[in-house]
Structure formats: structure tokens, C-alpha cells
Design a protein around this motif. Structure first.
Motif, PDB file in Angstrom:
ATOM      1  N   ASP A  24      -0.273  14.854  19.485  1.00 39.11           N
ATOM      2  CA  ASP A  24      -1.319  14.581  18.505  1.00 39.11           C
ATOM      3  C   ASP A  24      -0.686  14.311  17.142  1.00 39.11           C
ATOM      4  N   VAL A  25      -1.428  13.593  16.315  1.00 42.15           N
ATOM      5  CA  VAL A  25      -0.946  13.297  14.963  1.00 42.15           C
ATOM      6  C   VAL A  25      -1.956  13.812  13.946  1.00 42.15           C
ATOM      7  N   THR A  26      -1.492  14.018  12.723  1.00 37.53           N
ATOM      8  CA  THR A  26      -2.366  14.426  11.629  1.00 37.53           C
ATOM      9  C   THR A  26      -2.638  13.210  10.753  1.00 37.53           C
ATOM     10  N   VAL A  27      -3.907  12.920  10.540  1.00 41.86           N
ATOM     11  CA  VAL A  27      -4.305  11.762   9.744  1.00 41.86           C
ATOM     12  C   VAL A  27      -5.100  12.266   8.538  1.00 41.86           C
ATOM     13  N   LYS A  28      -4.750  11.768   7.366  1.00 43.78           N
ATOM     14  CA  LYS A  28      -5.367  12.253   6.130  1.00 43.78           C
ATOM     15  C   LYS A  28      -5.805  11.084   5.254  1.00 43.78           C
ATOM     16  N   LYS A  29      -6.932  11.275   4.585  1.00 49.01           N
ATOM     17  CA  LYS A  29      -7.420  10.248   3.665  1.00 49.01           C
ATOM     18  C   LYS A  29      -8.058  10.925   2.459  1.00 49.01           C
ATOM     19  N   THR A  30      -7.743  10.426   1.261  1.00 46.16           N
ATOM     20  CA  THR A  30      -8.315  10.958   0.025  1.00 46.16           C
ATOM     21  C   THR A  30      -9.204   9.898  -0.604  1.00 46.16           C
ATOM     22  N   THR A  41      -8.819  15.594   6.495  1.00 46.51           N
ATOM     23  CA  THR A  41      -7.672  15.635   7.398  1.00 46.51           C
ATOM     24  C   THR A  41      -8.167  15.903   8.808  1.00 46.51           C
ATOM     25  N   VAL A  42      -7.690  15.125   9.767  1.00 53.09           N
ATOM     26  CA  VAL A  42      -8.064  15.366  11.166  1.00 53.09           C
ATOM     27  C   VAL A  42      -6.837  15.339  12.054  1.00 53.09           C
ATOM     28  N   VAL A  43      -6.935  16.061  13.158  1.00 57.69           N
ATOM     29  CA  VAL A  43      -5.914  16.011  14.211  1.00 57.69           C
ATOM     30  C   VAL A  43      -6.457  15.098  15.300  1.00 57.69           C
ATOM     31  N   ALA A  44      -5.701  14.036  15.638  1.00 57.24           N
ATOM     32  CA  ALA A  44      -6.198  13.013  16.574  1.00 57.24           C
ATOM     33  C   ALA A  44      -5.087  12.558  17.519  1.00 57.24           C
ATOM     34  N   PRO A  45      -5.473  11.918  18.629  1.00 57.18           N
ATOM     35  CA  PRO A  45      -4.457  11.417  19.574  1.00 57.18           C
ATOM     36  C   PRO A  45      -3.560  10.355  18.950  1.00 57.18           C
ATOM     37  N   LYS A 193     -10.164  17.793  17.570  1.00 52.06           N
ATOM     38  CA  LYS A 193      -9.497  19.073  17.834  1.00 52.06           C
ATOM     39  C   LYS A 193      -9.367  19.989  16.623  1.00 52.06           C
ATOM     40  N   GLY A 194      -9.061  19.407  15.487  1.00 51.19           N
ATOM     41  CA  GLY A 194      -8.828  20.233  14.313  1.00 51.19           C
ATOM     42  C   GLY A 194      -8.879  19.403  13.046  1.00 51.19           C
ATOM     43  N   GLY A 195      -9.018  20.093  11.913  1.00 53.15           N
ATOM     44  CA  GLY A 195      -9.017  19.350  10.663  1.00 53.15           C
ATOM     45  C   GLY A 195      -9.415  20.204   9.481  1.00 53.15           C
ATOM     46  N   ILE A 196      -9.426  19.556   8.313  1.00 57.28           N
ATOM     47  CA  ILE A 196      -9.858  20.192   7.069  1.00 57.28           C
ATOM     48  C   ILE A 196     -10.718  19.187   6.306  1.00 57.28           C
ATOM     49  N   ILE A 197     -11.855  19.652   5.830  1.00 57.49           N
ATOM     50  CA  ILE A 197     -12.641  18.879   4.862  1.00 57.49           C
ATOM     51  C   ILE A 197     -12.475  19.602   3.532  1.00 57.49           C
ATOM     52  N   ASN A 198     -11.803  18.971   2.591  1.00 60.47           N
ATOM     53  CA  ASN A 198     -11.526  19.591   1.288  1.00 60.47           C
ATOM     54  C   ASN A 198     -12.304  18.832   0.215  1.00 60.47           C
ATOM     55  N   ALA A 199     -13.366  19.482  -0.282  1.00 55.60           N
ATOM     56  CA  ALA A 199     -14.209  18.856  -1.305  1.00 55.60           C
ATOM     57  C   ALA A 199     -13.826  19.428  -2.665  1.00 55.60           C
ATOM     58  N   SER A 200     -12.746  18.930  -3.206  1.00 59.82           N
ATOM     59  CA  SER A 200     -12.281  19.347  -4.524  1.00 59.82           C
ATOM     60  C   SER A 200     -12.156  20.864  -4.638  1.00 59.82           C
ATOM     61  N   ALA A 210      -1.567  19.819  14.077  1.00 60.49           N
ATOM     62  CA  ALA A 210      -1.067  19.116  15.270  1.00 60.49           C
ATOM     63  C   ALA A 210       0.064  19.907  15.928  1.00 60.49           C
ATOM     64  N   THR A 211       0.768  20.709  15.125  1.00 58.59           N
ATOM     65  CA  THR A 211       1.886  21.516  15.635  1.00 58.59           C
ATOM     66  C   THR A 211       1.409  22.800  16.307  1.00 58.59           C
ATOM     67  N   GLY A 212       0.110  23.093  16.175  1.00 56.73           N
ATOM     68  CA  GLY A 212      -0.419  24.329  16.725  1.00 56.73           C
ATOM     69  C   GLY A 212      -0.431  25.473  15.721  1.00 56.73           C
ATOM     70  N   GLU A 213       0.108  25.221  14.528  1.00 59.23           N
ATOM     71  CA  GLU A 213       0.136  26.253  13.488  1.00 59.23           C
ATOM     72  C   GLU A 213      -1.231  26.389  12.822  1.00 59.23           C
ATOM     73  N   GLN A 214      -1.457  27.533  12.197  1.00 59.26           N
ATOM     74  CA  GLN A 214      -2.722  27.769  11.496  1.00 59.26           C
ATOM     75  C   GLN A 214      -2.762  26.991  10.176  1.00 59.26           C
ATOM     76  N   TRP A 215      -3.971  26.629   9.757  1.00 59.88           N
ATOM     77  CA  TRP A 215      -4.146  26.083   8.420  1.00 59.88           C
ATOM     78  C   TRP A 215      -4.009  27.228   7.420  1.00 59.88           C
ATOM     79  N   LEU A 216      -3.354  26.970   6.302  1.00 60.06           N
ATOM     80  CA  LEU A 216      -3.154  27.985   5.272  1.00 60.06           C
ATOM     81  C   LEU A 216      -3.742  27.514   3.950  1.00 60.06           C
ATOM     82  N   VAL A 217      -4.263  28.451   3.169  1.00 61.61           N
ATOM     83  CA  VAL A 217      -4.744  28.123   1.828  1.00 61.61           C
ATOM     84  C   VAL A 217      -4.004  29.010   0.836  1.00 61.61           C
ATOM     85  N   GLY A 218      -3.595  28.416  -0.272  1.00 64.72           N
ATOM     86  CA  GLY A 218      -2.874  29.169  -1.285  1.00 64.72           C
ATOM     87  C   GLY A 218      -3.803  29.676  -2.373  1.00 64.72           C
TER      88      GLY A 218
END
Length: 332
Positions: A24-30, A41-45, A193-200, A210-218
């Protein structure tokens, strides 16, 4: 032909042994949506599917914006505002439920969160032009039309009525979170499968990287955006942050945030940032604003009474305070 047959056999053997599995790959758009910065951000084939998924999320966010915008003359929200003090307005079940939930949050927060804040006269300026406090009379006059109890809902008719002429409602402190939730709901329904919607800064996650790791927030240091107090995992959850890093004024040596208490008309003091964690970004969005207004101790006490919700508060002295369920190392 023999070489080709050997190559085909090798590929078949590798596939059967799981050695040639598509990653899987991670695809991001701002992009700019709802007048602010969205990062999706989405995780997609593959990238192509990823961008299709993102476009669908964008369409859903734009749909929400058309419903809650007070700038769009054709929106349901504008119709409610135009008929303030005149007559109830029939709205879609979706908008009715959103306003219903907003009022419940107003009740929980004793009016610290209030969508009728939009009725406030804009007497505070955060563009550097203010050099003195407004008069007490001007401040009291500015909040005359505010009050969530002045919103009348009719569940049977699905109508919304603002009881006073000139009243307004606005979804600035809940709309981005709601849009993020709806975009996530759409994508998960399509098996993304996975992703983040970040609204500012108001974000919601699902699945894993895509690596199977958890999403983290700082949890950022408000005095230095490049520094992070701590990283926290956000698993199938949401977070929203309210801060006064950029928009504030200093009068008589005291720092005032651009976040104004709708009950008093005065800007908040004593807090630099609030981050709220919960399942729904909508709730995080609203409660982050409420805690900022309620203050550190009252806000944290309230959060401790709500199941499944946590908060991290950075006060005006840059000290961290947190609700009972938050555990992290502040020395990171």
C-alpha cells in the motif's frame, strides 16, 4: 521459450510464497476548504486510487460547507439567519441534528460553547489596530443577541427559529470537526484502509499508516512551533487544538486571546493552547473552544466527567496540565 517459462515459474513461486505482495502507498493532498487549510491523507493500493479517494472526501467536505456556510446565500444556515425574529425555517434532518448537538454542548459547558456567538458585534480587533480596551458598555452591547437558549427547535416540524431579530449562528467552532468526521465516514464506508483528515489542526484518523504503524499527533510547544512536548498515538480517534499562537493582543501588559467568551464579551486569558481527544472530531472541536473559554481548572474538571474524552492544556506560563486519562513524558 525455456527462459520465459523459467521466469514465469519463478514469479509464480514468489507469489505463492508471499514474496511479491503489492505494498500500500500513502497519498496526501493539501487544499483550501471551508476557508481553511485541509490536509487529507489516505492509505491506498496505488496513487491513482488514493487521489480518487481524496476527491470523494473533498466533495463531501464541500457539501457540508454549502449546508453550514453563512456566506452562501443559498445555504440553509443563511435562511435561518435571514428569518431571525421573523419565522421558523424548515431544515434538513442533518442540519437539525447538528444544531441539536451544538445546543447540548452549550448546556454541558454552561454556554462557553455557543453557536450564537456569531451574533457578537466585532468590537475586538486582532490586526494590531487596537491600543485600548473597549468600554464596558460596548462590550455588554456586543453580546446582547447571544444565547443558545434563544434557539427554538421543533423536532416534529424540523424547524429552527432564532427568536431575536439580528441574531446569527455560526459553525466556526464545530463545523470543521463535523466535516472531518463526515469525510472519514464516507471513506471508511468505501473500505479505505486508513487515513487522516486534518482540518487546520482538527483531525480524525482511522486504520494505520501504510507501514502498519500508528498515527501520532504531537502536542506542540506554543512558544516554539518546531518543538513538541510529546507524541501521542491517535488510534481510530480524533483531536482538535485551539491556540492563541498568532491571533492575540496585549493591552496594559496583559495578553488577550482572539477566542472570546460569548457569555461576557471578553477575550480569554491564562491559556496558550488546548488539545481535546475523543472519538468524534466534532466533539473535540467544540470542547477545545469551550475549555479555552472556561479556563484550565474548570475545563479539565469538566472533561474528567465525560467518558472517552481527554484534554491537554498548556497555560500562559507554558506549563502542561492534563485530564486523568492522559499519560505521557513531558521531558521528551
Amino acid at each position: 521459450m525455456k527462459t520465459l517459462a523459467v521466469l514465469f515459474c519463478s514469479l509464480f513461486c514468489m507469489l505463492s510464497q508471499g514474496q511479491l505482495v503489492q505494498q500500500d502507498v500513502t497519498v496526501k493532498k493539501t487544499l483550501k476548504l471551508m476557508g481553511t487549510r485541509f490536509e487529507i491523507t489516505v492509505v491506498a493500493p496505488n496513487e491513482e486510487i488514493g487521489y480518487i479517494d481524496i476527491d470523494q472526501a473533498v466533495s463531501e467536505i464541500e457539501r457540508i460547507e454549502k449546508m453550514i456556510s453563512s456566506w452562501d446565500e443559498a445555504s440553509e444556515t443563511t435562511k435561518i439567519i435571514k428569518n431571525a425574529g421573523i419565522k421558523p425555517v424548515k431544515v434538513s434532518p442533518e442540519l437539525f441534528r447538528l444544531i441539536e448537538r451544538a445546543i447540548k454542548i452549550s448546556e454541558i459547558t454552561d454556554g462557553a460553547f455557543d453557536i450564537t456567538y456569531a451574533s457578537m458585534d466585532n468590537i475586538w480587533k486582532f490586526d494590531g489596530s487596537m491600543d485600548q480596551m473597549p468600554s464596558e458598555e460596548d462590550i455588554q452591547k456586543s453580546i446582547e443577541k447571544i444565547g443558545y437558549k434563544k434557539i427554538v427547535l421543533d423536532p416534529d416540524e424540523q424547524t429552527v427559529f432564532l427568536t431575536e431579530p439580528g441574531m446569527r449562528i455560526g459553525f466556526g467552532a464545530i463545523g470543521k470537526g463535523y466535516a472531518a468526521d463526515k469525510a472519514k465516514e464516507l471513506l471508511t464506508s468505501k473500505q479505505v484502509k486508513g487515513g487522516i483528515i486534518n482540518a487546520s489542526g482538527d483531525l480524525t484518523t482511522w486504520g494505520t499508516k501504510a507501514t502498519g504503524e500508528q498515527w501520532l499527533v504531537g502536542i506542540a510547544n506554543p512558544l516554539s512551533k518546531d518543538k513538541v512536548f510529546s507524541w501521542l498515538p491517535v488510534v481510530e480517534s480524533s483531536v482538535a487544538t485551539s491556540g492563541n499562537y498568532e491571533k492575540y493582543i496585549t493591552l496594559n501588559g496583559k495578553k488577550y486571546s482572539h477566542i472570546i467568551d460569548p457569555r461576557t464579551g471578553y477575550p480569554t486569558t491564562g491559556i496558550n493552547s488546548v488539545s481535546v481527544f475523543a472519538k468524534q472530531a466534532e466533539l473535540c472541536d467544540a470542547l477545545a473552544t469551550a475549555v479555552f473559554i472556561m479556563g484550565r481548572d474548570t475545563g479539565i474538571h469538566m472533561i474528567n466527567q465525560i467518558d472517552g474524552v481527554e484534554v491537554v492544556v498548556v497555560d500562559s506560563e507554558n506549563k502542561i496540565h492534563r485530564s486523568s486519562g492522559i499519560i505521557f513524558d513531558t521531558n521528551q
